[in-house]
Write a protein that holds these residues in place. Sequence first.
Motif, mmCIF file in Angstrom:
data_model
loop_
_atom_site.group_PDB
_atom_site.id
_atom_site.type_symbol
_atom_site.label_atom_id
_atom_site.label_comp_id
_atom_site.label_asym_id
_atom_site.label_seq_id
_atom_site.Cartn_x
_atom_site.Cartn_y
_atom_site.Cartn_z
ATOM 1 N N GLY A 26 43.725 39.118 38.911
ATOM 2 C CA GLY A 26 43.452 37.963 38.056
ATOM 3 C C GLY A 26 42.026 38.037 37.562
ATOM 4 O O GLY A 26 41.181 38.705 38.150
ATOM 5 N N LYS A 27 41.769 37.337 36.508
ATOM 6 C CA LYS A 27 40.484 37.478 35.832
ATOM 7 C C LYS A 27 39.292 37.023 36.668
ATOM 8 O O LYS A 27 38.230 37.625 36.610
ATOM 9 C CB LYS A 27 40.521 36.712 34.507
ATOM 10 C CG LYS A 27 39.324 36.965 33.633
ATOM 11 C CD LYS A 27 39.517 36.403 32.254
ATOM 12 C CE LYS A 27 38.315 36.705 31.385
ATOM 13 N NZ LYS A 27 38.472 36.226 30.035
ATOM 14 N N TYR A 28 39.432 35.965 37.466
ATOM 15 C CA TYR A 28 38.268 35.384 38.135
ATOM 16 C C TYR A 28 38.318 35.376 39.662
ATOM 17 O O TYR A 28 37.346 34.974 40.293
ATOM 18 C CB TYR A 28 38.051 33.950 37.648
ATOM 19 C CG TYR A 28 37.593 33.872 36.224
ATOM 20 C CD1 TYR A 28 36.278 34.150 35.889
ATOM 21 C CD2 TYR A 28 38.472 33.535 35.205
ATOM 22 C CE1 TYR A 28 35.839 34.091 34.571
ATOM 23 C CE2 TYR A 28 38.046 33.472 33.893
ATOM 24 C CZ TYR A 28 36.732 33.749 33.583
ATOM 25 O OH TYR A 28 36.309 33.688 32.293
ATOM 26 N N THR A 59 40.750 26.694 34.484
ATOM 27 C CA THR A 59 40.913 28.021 35.075
ATOM 28 C C THR A 59 40.281 28.072 36.462
ATOM 29 O O THR A 59 40.869 28.630 37.394
ATOM 30 C CB THR A 59 40.307 29.102 34.161
ATOM 31 O OG1 THR A 59 40.966 29.046 32.890
ATOM 32 C CG2 THR A 59 40.464 30.490 34.751
ATOM 33 N N THR A 63 42.308 28.786 39.851
ATOM 34 C CA THR A 63 41.890 29.926 40.664
ATOM 35 C C THR A 63 41.599 29.480 42.096
ATOM 36 O O THR A 63 42.031 30.120 43.057
ATOM 37 C CB THR A 63 40.651 30.609 40.048
ATOM 38 O OG1 THR A 63 40.983 31.064 38.732
ATOM 39 C CG2 THR A 63 40.182 31.780 40.890
#
Length: 113
Positions: A26-28, A59, A63
Motif C-alpha cells: 500500500g502507498k503509505y 487515507t 491506513t
Amino acid sequence: MTKESFTAHADLKETGFGYTLSLIGGKYKMTVLYALYANNAPIRYNQLKRMLGAISFKTLTNTLKELEADQLINRKEYPQVPPKVEYSLSEKGLSLIPVLDAICYWGEEQMKK
C-alpha cells in the motif's frame, strides 16, 4: 524460503513473502510504520499527519485502521473531552523495523550508484 521452494508454490499469497506484502503493501503503510518508529514515542493523529505531509485525512485514517487491524500498531484512546488518541508500534510492528531498515539501506546504496 528458498528460491526453489518459492517457485514450487502456485499461489504467491500462500508464502511468507505474500503475507508480508499483505501487511505492508500500500502507498503509505511502510511510511506510517517508519514515522511511528522514528518518533520513538506514542504520537497523536495530527502530529503524524504533519510528519507525513501529502497524505489526506481519509487515507491516513484508513491506513491506521488497517495497520491496527493487522496488529502492527496500537491505538490508545483516552476518555476525555476533546478525545485524545495516540498511536504507537506494537511488538509485531516493531519486529518489522529490521525489514524496513533493510529496504532503506538498499535504497541508500542504490542512490550512490
